[in-house]
Design an enzyme around this catalytic site. Structure first.
Site, PDB file in Angstrom:
ATOM      1  N   GLU A  62       0.842  -1.229   0.032  1.00  0.00           N
ATOM      2  CA  GLU A  62      -0.023  -0.107  -0.028  1.00  0.00           C
ATOM      3  C   GLU A  62       0.742   1.125  -0.080  1.00  0.00           C
ATOM      4  O   GLU A  62       0.503   2.365  -0.736  1.00  0.00           O
ATOM      5  CB  GLU A  62      -1.017  -0.113   1.061  1.00  0.00           C
ATOM      6  CG  GLU A  62      -2.177  -1.056   1.066  1.00  0.00           C
ATOM      7  CD  GLU A  62      -1.556  -2.482   1.441  1.00  0.00           C
ATOM      8  OE1 GLU A  62      -0.549  -2.749   2.051  1.00  0.00           O
ATOM      9  OE2 GLU A  62      -2.205  -3.396   0.946  1.00  0.00           O
ATOM     10  N   HIS A 131     -10.708  -4.827   9.410  1.00  0.00           N
ATOM     11  CA  HIS A 131     -11.544  -4.729   8.194  1.00  0.00           C
ATOM     12  C   HIS A 131     -12.595  -3.977   7.997  1.00  0.00           C
ATOM     13  O   HIS A 131     -13.631  -4.347   7.005  1.00  0.00           O
ATOM     14  CB  HIS A 131     -11.575  -6.210   7.559  1.00  0.00           C
ATOM     15  CG  HIS A 131     -10.366  -6.785   7.085  1.00  0.00           C
ATOM     16  ND1 HIS A 131      -9.547  -7.622   8.031  1.00  0.00           N
ATOM     17  CD2 HIS A 131     -10.055  -7.135   5.655  1.00  0.00           C
ATOM     18  CE1 HIS A 131      -8.538  -8.027   6.801  1.00  0.00           C
ATOM     19  NE2 HIS A 131      -8.756  -8.013   5.716  1.00  0.00           N
TER      20      HIS A 131
END
Ligand SMILES: Cc1ncc(C[n+]2csc(CCOP(=O)(O)OP(=O)(O)O)c2C)c(N)n1
Ligand SMILES: [Mg+2]
Lengths: 332, 333
Positions: A62, A131
C-alpha cells in the site's frame, strides 16, 4: 432523462469509465483491480475494456502504491488508487498525510497532487476489527485532503467525477454495505458532476434536523419515513464531503426545527460528527436550539466479529428512531 | 486435545511421530472442510480463508517447535493454529461467535491467538505479524528465554514494507527467528510471476544477509528437516533463516473468489500433489503404520472436528454487554 437505478458499485465504475474516456491521463491502480475485478467488484470488467496499462494490478504494497500515485500525479497523470480496505490506508499513511496532503502548501504551490484514493470502509460484513473501521476522522483532520463520503449511487457518480477533476488529493470513502444496493434516486447518464463541498438536503421537515454521513444517511432515511407516519417531520442533511464541510444548510434547518441529531458510524470519541456539533455551538443558530444536541455514534471499541456484537457496536435504525422520537417528544 | 500432547521431532522417527504428523494434517483438512460447510449453511458469517492443500507446512514447522516457541500467523491461519496445538472447540466456537471461543466472539477467523501454545495470533493485515515475530524474538533474546519465534506469511506479504523492515531487524540483531513463507503462488489474484521480478523468492534472503532455503511445502518431512536446522541455528544465536515453502491453495482466496486468474488444470495439477496421501504412502512404505491405522487416524480427526462443532453449536453466544470493558486491560492493583 432515463430513470436508471444503479448500484453504488455500478455508479462508481461508470464514473471511472467516463473519466477514462475523457482523459487519457486517468488510470486505476490497486490490489486485484484487474482480472479479479476488485475485491468488491467495483472495477469489474474495466481491465478488459481498458487493458492492463490503465487498470494496473499491483503487488500487496500500500505504501508503494499510494506513493507511486502521488509521484505520477505530480508528473502529469491523474491516478485513481483503490486501497482494498480503508483499514490498510494505515500502511500508506505517510504518503497520504505527510506527502500528498502537504505538497502543494509546503512547496509554495509549485506542485499539486491530482489523485483520488478510493477505498471501502465500514462495518457490517463480519470481517472484524482490522477490516471494518470507519476512519473518516483520520482523513478529515488532515489539512490538504478533501474527503468525500457518498451515501448513494447518484451522488457517488457525480462526486467521483468532481474528485477526479480536482487538482488536489481526494479521499473517497465508500461504504461496503452500499455497493450492491440500488439507490432511491436514478443515476443521471453522461458526464455529470456534483461539486465537492456542498451539503445535500435529502428531505425537509419541521420538527428535527438530522445530519448523518455515509451509510447512516440511509438508516436515518428509514427513520424519517417511519416517523413521518407518526406526524414527526424531519430534515435530513448529508454533508457528502466532510472536508471541506458545508454547514450552511444545517444552520438554516436548525433555525426552523430547533432540534439537532447527528449520526455517524465511527466511534463517538473525537469523531468527525463532533465537528458538526462544534460548528453549531459556535454559530448564531445555536440560539435556535430548543433541545440539547443529540449525538449517535459507534461505541469506542474496535469492531467485533460476532454478528450480535458487531450490531451493538454501531448505531442501528432502531437507535436512530428512539433518539429522534425522544428528542422531539421531550423538547417542545 | 490438550496442547501438552504435542509431539516434537522428525515425522518418520517413530510410529508416534508419524501418527502425529498425519493426524495434524488431517485435523487441519477436516477443520477447513467443516468451516466451508458451516459457511455454506449460513451458520458462520464474515469471510474465510482456507488452507486446504497447504497442511504440510505448518505441521512440519511446528513439529520442530516447543510450546515455548512462538508463532505469528496470517488471515489463512487455521492450520498454523491447529499445528501449534490449539483447542478445536474453542476455534470453531470463535468462528460461530460464541463466548467460549478463543476471542470471546470478538475476533473471528482472522484473529485467533492461543497464548498457551505460543500462538501470538492470526492477523487480518498482510505482513502484520512479521515485525511482531521479530519483536517476540527480540524479547526472547533480551530475556534469555531460549525460544524462537516463527512468522508464517504468504508470498504476497513479502512485498509489504513490513517484511523488509522486519527481515532487516532480524538479520542485524541476529534474532532467534524464522521467516516462514508459504508460497502458494498467489496473493489473492496476483501470481508470483506478476508480483515479483525474481523467480525464486528465497533469493530475497541474500539481500538481508539471511540464509534462505526452499522446501517442498507439501512434504511434511522436507518441511520438518529444514525447519529443524533453522530452529537450531536460531537457538544457537546465529540468527534468522528464511524458509520458502512451495505449496498451493486449492480453494479460492476467500468466499468471494471466482478463480478468474488461474486455470482448472493448474488447480488439478496441484491437487494431485496432495500432502496427505504423499505422507501416508511414505509411512506405510516405511512400515511405520498400516493402511488401516492411517484410515483410523483420518477418522479420528473427522470425529474430533464433529465433536468440536457439536459442542460449539450448543455454546452460549457472545454477549455484547461486556464490550466496553474489553478494550483495555485493567491495571493490576
Ligand atoms: C495490508 C493488507 N493489504 C491487503 C489485504 C487484503 N488481502 C488479504 S489476504 C491478501 C492476499 C495475501 O496473499 P499472501 O500473502 O500470498 O497470502 P495467501 O492469501 O496466499 O495465503 C490480500 C491482498 C490485507 N488483508 N492487508
Ligand atoms: Mg499467497
Amino acid at each position: 432523462m432515463s430513470e436508471r437505478m444503479l448500484t453504488m458499485a455500478e455508479a462508481i465504475r461508470e464514473a471511472m469509465c467516463i473519466a477514462f474516456d475523457e482523459r487519457p491521463e486517468v488510470f486505476l491502480l490497486g490490489e486485484d483491480v484487474g482480472i479479479y475485478g476488485g475485491a468488491f467488484g467495483v472495477s469489474a470488467d474495466m481491465y478488459h475494456r481498458y487493458g492492463a496499462e490503465r487498470v494496473l494490478d499491483t503487488p500487496i504494497a500500500e505504501l508503494g502504491i499510494v506513493g507511486a500515485a502521488v509521484g505520477a500525479a505530480l508528473s502529469g497523470m491523474r491516478p485513481i488508487v483503490e486501497i482494498q480496505f480503508s483499514d490498510f490506508t494505515a500502511q500508506a499513511m505517510d504518503q497520504i498525510a505527510n506527502q500528498a496532503a502537504k505538497i502543494h502548501f509546503m512547496l509554495g504551490g509549485a506542485l499539486h497532487v491530482p489523485m483520488v484514493l478510493r477505498t471501502p470502509q465500514g462495518s457490517g460484513t463480519g470481517a472484524a476489527a482490522q477490516h471494518s473501521q470507519n476512519l473518516e476522522p483520520w482523513f478529515a483532520s488532515v489539512p490538504g485532503l478533501k474527503v468525500v463520503v457518498p451515501s448513494n449511487p447518484a451522488d457517488a457518480k457525480g462526486l467521483l467525477l468532481s474528485s477526479i477533476d480536482d487538482p488536489n488529493p481526494v479521499i473517497f470513502l465508500e461504504h461496503k454495505l452500499l455497493y450492491k444496493i440500488p439507490g432511491r434516486e436514478p443515476v443521471p447518464e453522461g458526464s455529470t458532476r456534483i461539486p465537492l463541498g456542498v451539503s445535500k438536503v435529502v428531505r425537509e421537515g419541521k420538527d428535527l434536523t438530522i445530519v448523518a454521513t455515509g451509510i447512516m444517511v440511509n438508516k436515518a432515511w428509514e427513520v424519517c419515513e417511519k416517523l413521518s407516519a407518526e406526524g414527526i417531520s424531519i430534515t435530513l442533511i448529508d454533508p457528502r464531503t466532510i472536508s471541506p464541510l458545508d454547514m450552511q444548510p444545517v444552520f438554516e434547518s436548525v433555525d426552523k426545527t430547533g432540534r439537532l441529531l447527528v449520526v455517524q458510524e465511527g466511534p463517538a470519541h473525537a469523531g468527525f460528527i463532533n465537528e458538526v456539533i462544534a460548528q453549531m455551538a459556535g454559530s448564531a443558530s445555536f440560539g435556535s436550539l430548543i433541545a440539547p444536541i443529540k449525538r449517535l455514534a459507534g461505541m469506542n471499541i474496535p469492531i467485533p466479529y460476532a454478528p450480535q456484537l458487531e450490531k451493538a457496536a454501531v448505531p442501528q435504525i432502531e437507535d436512530i428512531e428512539i433518539a429522534a422520537r425522544e428528542i422531539v417528544k421531550n423538547w417542545r | 486435545m490438550s496442547a501438552q500432547s504435542l509431539i516434537m521431532g522428525h515425522p518418520m522417527s517413530s510410529p508416534a511421530h508419524a501418527r502425529h504428523a498425519l493426524l495434524y494434517m488431517w485435523r487441519i483438512r477436516k477443520f477447513e472442510e467443516a468451516v466451508e460447510d458451516l459457511f455454506g449453511r449460513g451458520m458462520m458469517h464474515g469471510t474465510m480463508h482456507l488452507s486446504i492443500g497447504q497442511e504440510a507446512s505448518p505441521t512440519g514447522m511446528c513439529m520442530a517447535l516447543t510450546l515455548q516457541d512462538q508463532i505469528t500467523s496470517t488471515h489463512r491461519g487455521h492450520g498454523h493454529c491447529i499445528a501449534k496445538g490449539a483447542d478445536l472447540t474453542r476455534m470453531i466456537a470463535e468462528l460461530l461467535g460464541k463466548e467460549i471461543g478463543y476471542c470471546g466472539g470478538r475476533g473471528g477467523s482472522m484473529h485467533i491467538a492461543d497464548v498457551e501454545t505460543g500462538n501470538l495470533g492470526a492477523n487480518g493485515v498482510v505482513g502484520g505479524g512479521i515485525p511482531i515475530a521479530a519483536g517476540a524474538a527480540l524479547a526472547s533474546k533480551m530475556m534469555k528465554k531460549g525460544s524462537v519465534s516463527v512468522s508464517f506469511f504468504g508470498d504476497g506479504a513479502m512485498n509489504e514494507g513490513a517484511f523488509h523492515e522486519a527481515a532487516n531487524l532480524a538479520a542485524i540483531w541476529k534474532l532467534p527467528m524464522i521467516l516462514f513463507c508459504e508460497n502458494n503462488k498467489y496473493g489473492m489474484s496476483s501470481s508470483t510471476e506478476k508480483a515479483f521480478a525474481i523467480d525464486n523468492l528465497a533469493d530475497r534472503g541474500k539481500g538481508y544477509g539471511i540464509p534462505a532455503v526452499n522446501v517442498d511445502g507439501n512434504d511434511v518431512v522436507d518441511v520438518y528437516e529444514q525447519a529443524k536446522i533453522a530452529v537450531e541455528r536460531a537457538k544457537s544465536g546465529e540468527g534468522p533463516t528464511l524458509i520458502v515453502a512451495e505449496t498451493y491453495r486449492w480453494k479460492g482466496h476467500s468466499r468471494s473468489d471466482k478463480n478468474l486468474y488461474r486455470t482448472k488444470e493448474e488447480i488439478e495439477e496441484w491437487r494431485e500433489r496432495d500432502p496427505i496421501p504423499k505422507f501416508t504412502s511414505k509411512i506405510i512404505e516405511a512400515g511405520l503404520m498400516t493402511k488401516e491405522q492411517c484410515d483410523a487416524i483420518a477418522q479420528e480427526a473427522t470425529d474430533a472436528i464433529i465433536a468440536a462443532v457439536n459442542e460449539s453449536v450448543k455454546a452460549k453466544p457472545a454477549d455484547p454487554a461486556g464490550l466496553l470493558d474489553a478494550v483495555f486491560k485493567k491495571a493490576s492493583a
